[in-house]
Design an enzyme around this catalytic site. Structure first.
Site, PDB file in Angstrom:
ATOM      1  N   LYS A 294       0.793  -1.172   0.059  1.00  0.00           N
ATOM      2  CA  LYS A 294      -0.077   0.029  -0.012  1.00  0.00           C
ATOM      3  C   LYS A 294       0.861   1.234  -0.057  1.00  0.00           C
ATOM      4  O   LYS A 294       2.133   1.198   0.380  1.00  0.00           O
ATOM      5  CB  LYS A 294      -0.944   0.084   1.227  1.00  0.00           C
ATOM      6  CG  LYS A 294      -2.164  -0.963   1.498  1.00  0.00           C
ATOM      7  CD  LYS A 294      -2.576  -0.986   2.464  1.00  0.00           C
ATOM      8  CE  LYS A 294      -3.928  -1.943   2.610  1.00  0.00           C
ATOM      9  NZ  LYS A 294      -4.817  -1.928   1.686  1.00  0.00           N
ATOM     10  N   ARG A 368      -9.935 -11.939   2.062  1.00  0.00           N
ATOM     11  CA  ARG A 368     -10.742 -12.995   1.331  1.00  0.00           C
ATOM     12  C   ARG A 368     -10.048 -14.282   1.320  1.00  0.00           C
ATOM     13  O   ARG A 368     -10.835 -15.443   1.439  1.00  0.00           O
ATOM     14  CB  ARG A 368     -11.229 -12.575   0.074  1.00  0.00           C
ATOM     15  CG  ARG A 368      -9.720 -12.667  -0.947  1.00  0.00           C
ATOM     16  CD  ARG A 368     -10.368 -11.554  -2.237  1.00  0.00           C
ATOM     17  NE  ARG A 368     -10.599 -10.277  -1.955  1.00  0.00           N
ATOM     18  CZ  ARG A 368     -10.795  -9.207  -2.872  1.00  0.00           C
ATOM     19  NH1 ARG A 368     -11.117  -9.920  -4.031  1.00  0.00           N
ATOM     20  NH2 ARG A 368     -10.770  -8.179  -2.496  1.00  0.00           N
TER      21      ARG A 368
HETATM   22  N1  BES Z   1      -8.038  -3.948   4.412  1.00  0.00           N
HETATM   23  C1  BES Z   1      -8.262  -3.781   3.274  1.00  0.00           C
HETATM   24  C2  BES Z   1      -9.691  -3.062   2.895  1.00  0.00           C
HETATM   25  C3  BES Z   1      -9.672  -1.736   3.603  1.00  0.00           C
HETATM   26  C4  BES Z   1      -9.603  -0.447   3.047  1.00  0.00           C
HETATM   27  C5  BES Z   1     -10.255  -1.635   4.850  1.00  0.00           C
HETATM   28  C6  BES Z   1      -9.628   0.740   3.766  1.00  0.00           C
HETATM   29  C7  BES Z   1     -10.353  -0.593   5.544  1.00  0.00           C
HETATM   30  C8  BES Z   1     -10.009   0.748   5.134  1.00  0.00           C
HETATM   31  C9  BES Z   1      -8.065  -4.802   2.269  1.00  0.00           C
HETATM   32  O1  BES Z   1      -7.442  -5.932   2.414  1.00  0.00           O
HETATM   33  C10 BES Z   1      -7.721  -4.296   0.813  1.00  0.00           C
HETATM   34  O2  BES Z   1      -6.540  -3.811   0.749  1.00  0.00           O
HETATM   35  N2  BES Z   1      -8.540  -4.400  -0.085  1.00  0.00           N
HETATM   36  C11 BES Z   1      -8.284  -3.952  -1.500  1.00  0.00           C
HETATM   37  C12 BES Z   1      -8.614  -5.045  -2.355  1.00  0.00           C
HETATM   38  C13 BES Z   1      -8.017  -4.809  -3.934  1.00  0.00           C
HETATM   39  C14 BES Z   1      -6.333  -5.118  -3.781  1.00  0.00           C
HETATM   40  C15 BES Z   1      -8.626  -5.667  -4.719  1.00  0.00           C
HETATM   41  C16 BES Z   1      -8.825  -2.566  -1.584  1.00  0.00           C
HETATM   42  O3  BES Z   1      -9.962  -2.432  -1.253  1.00  0.00           O
HETATM   43  O4  BES Z   1      -8.287  -1.797  -2.286  1.00  0.00           O
HETATM   44 MN    MN Z   2      -5.282  -5.862   1.955  1.00  0.00          MN
END
Ligand code: BES
Ligand code: MN
Ligand code: ZN
Length: 517
Positions: A294, A368
């Protein structure tokens, strides 16, 4: 360097130590309506500015006249969520007099008691107060009083255990005495709402804790403390997870120096042998994104990526604490998602416990993968009558719904309707989203049974469709709580970053559906 895989022994705080270390630090007692006592005095009024009988008695004629005059000069109209703060009238034993508005008769008919308790606690922060709970509508019921206490307690929570200098004591009342005719019944009713409050506080603590303290083994240790309430707890370590074939969960965990855990918690308060309700939670103690790392801005928020698991542990605490007459099994997958030489990578293909293979496209779509194995295990091992999973799963759900309502995906209309109703009743609202074949198609893979992302469009829905592939025909609902679990909007009953979202919702679902027979 060796990284500890188990929690420091004898750490203070948490369930085992009971209320003494509760982060809300407020004492709430129930008493008959009386004229004497210390601290502020709180009374309620409607928009007609007529005080209830109990308040009139405590204030006397002089006090009532003062309220009327002050209301006129301060333009206080007794509206809901408004208050008038006055010096104590002559002859009234109090530091200050706080008049809280309840609004019109229509407002009062649908009064939200936890919110009123939270609002009132906010008005007397940093002080102690006696509250005349019997209001303009007559005597207050025991259940309502208990709900008021719940709201006051939740409002009073703050996470200040790492502040060595100025603590947050001035942000909450030190003590509240709730005065009403039905005080003895209220005290009994409040035992249940206390258990729920403790569950929410526990969940908030878990969400707020930093991941250097709350690594997977420590999270598991705290969940295991539920055994003190009669919950059967099983903590599974990596060897056991390998034995079960949890290749998806283990892939996420392999880049972290901290070992993963899966914890199964059973509360058997219902008919022996009856199939349980299953609650499943995503517990990523920190989500760096892994190799698909990230960006730095806001990455600190990813300590809250275990909000689903926290809600499950908090709910089990609430249910066991109030001895709910239902069989419930909670299961949480606890991992840390880190980039490292050992980390899983885009293009890896992993085999989940179900036998289905997954091509990794993005290591940041890790939740997931964790849930896939935990959902499968819980279905196989416990044959639950329904499953509700909670996960801070996608940023996409925040884009879709914002921070005040969770996304719900379900394969069962009845379960969805019951969750919606529990959401309305508690204020922890859910909004149903679609599960259609197009989303499922989006996660088909060239090289494996499926891939772990479905592209930019409909991100919350393709994530839900992924989970669906790990649920057979059990009624199932998935709650995407990324928007509501953390970085929460301030409300009358919550000022904490981690909201403990879901504990009250799940408690209510169990109370209204699974105990109601
Ligand atoms: N933990 C994150 C989702 C999240 C984002 C929770 C902001 C709380 C606040 C999750 O694991 C994630 O990173 N999801 C990605 C998925 C993508 C890579 C398909 C996302 O939402 O960008
Ligand atoms: Mn994630
Ligand atoms: Zn995540």
């Amino acid at each position: 360097m060796r990284i500890p895989q188990t929690g420091p022994a004898g750490r203070r705080g948490g369930i085992a130590d009971g209320k003494r270390f509760m982060a809300d630090g407020i004492t709430i007692t129930f008493a008959p309506v009386g004229r004497s006592g210390a601290g502020d005095l709180v009374v309620f009024t409607g928009d007609d500015l007529v005080l209830g009988g109990a308040a009139r008695e405590v204030l006397g004629q002089g006090g009532c006249d003062l309220v009327a005059r002050a209301a006129a000069s301060e333009q206080f109209k007794g509206r809901a969520s408004s208050a008038l703060v006055l010096p104590a009238p002559a002859g009234v034993e109090a530091d200050r007099l706080v008049v809280v508005g309840l609004g019109s008769e229509k407002d009062r008919a649908k009064l939200d008691w936890p919110v009123l308790g939270g609002f009132t606690a906010g008005k007397v922060a940093g002080r102690s107060a006696r509250v005349v709970l019997d209001g303009p509508g007559g005597e207050t019921g025991a259940r309502e009083a208990a709900e008021f206490a719940l709201g006051a307690r939740l409002r009073s929570y703050s996470f200040d255990r790492y502040k060595t200098k100025k603590k947050d004591e001035d942000k909450r009342p030190s003590a509240l005495t709730l005065m009403l005719a039905a005080h003895a019944e209220a005290e009994r009713a409040a035992r249940d709402s206390e258990a729920v409050a403790e569950g929410v506080v526990l969940a908030r603590d878990l969400v707020n804790e930093p991941p250097n303290v709350l690594f997977p083994a420590e999270f598991a240790r705290r969940a295991a403390e539920l055994s003190g309430l009669g919950v059967e707890v099983e903590v599974m370590e990596p060897a056991r997870l390998r034995e079960l074939g949890m290749g998806a969960l283990l892939a996420v965990a392999q880049g972290s120096a901290r070992e993963p855990r899966v914890v199964v918690m059973r509360w058997n308060g219902g008919t022996p042998g009856e199939a349980p309700l299953a609650l499943v939670g995503k517990g990523v103690v920190f989500d760096s994104g892994g190799v698909s790392i990230k960006s730095a801005g806001g990455m600190e928020d990813m300590k809250g990526d275990m909000g689903g698991a926290a809600a499950v542990v908090g709910a089990l605490h609430a249910l066991a604490g109030r001895k709910a007459k239902a069989n419930v099994v909670g299961a949480i997958g606890i991992v840390e998602n880190m980039p490292d030489g050992q980390a899983y990578r885009p293009s890896d293909i992993v085999t989940s416990m179900s036998g289905q293979t997954i091509e990794i496209i993005n290591t940041d779509a890790e939740g997931r993968l964790v849930l896939a194995d935990v959902l499968w295990h819980i279905q196989e091992a416990y044959k639950p009558k329904a499953i509700v999973d909670l996960a801070t799963l996608t940023g996409a759900i925040i884009v879709a719904l914002g921070q005040d309502i969770a996304g719900m995906f379900a394969n069962d209309d009845d379960l969805a309707a019951r969750l919606t109703a529990a959401g309305e009743a508690t204020g922890e609202k859910v909004w149903r989203m679609p599960l259609i074949p197009a989303y499922d198609k989006a996660i088909d893979s060239k090289f494996a049974d499926m891939k772990n992302t479905g592209g930019r469009h409909g991100g919350a829905a393709t994530a839900a469709s992924f989970l669906k592939r790990y649920v057979n025909d059990t009624p199932w609902a998935h709650l995407d709580i990324a928007g509501v679990a953390m970085s929460s909007t301030a409300s009358e009953i919550n000022r904490s970053w981690g909201a403990g979202w879901g504990v009250r919702l799940l408690d209510r679902l169990v109370r209204d559906v699974y105990e109601a027979r």
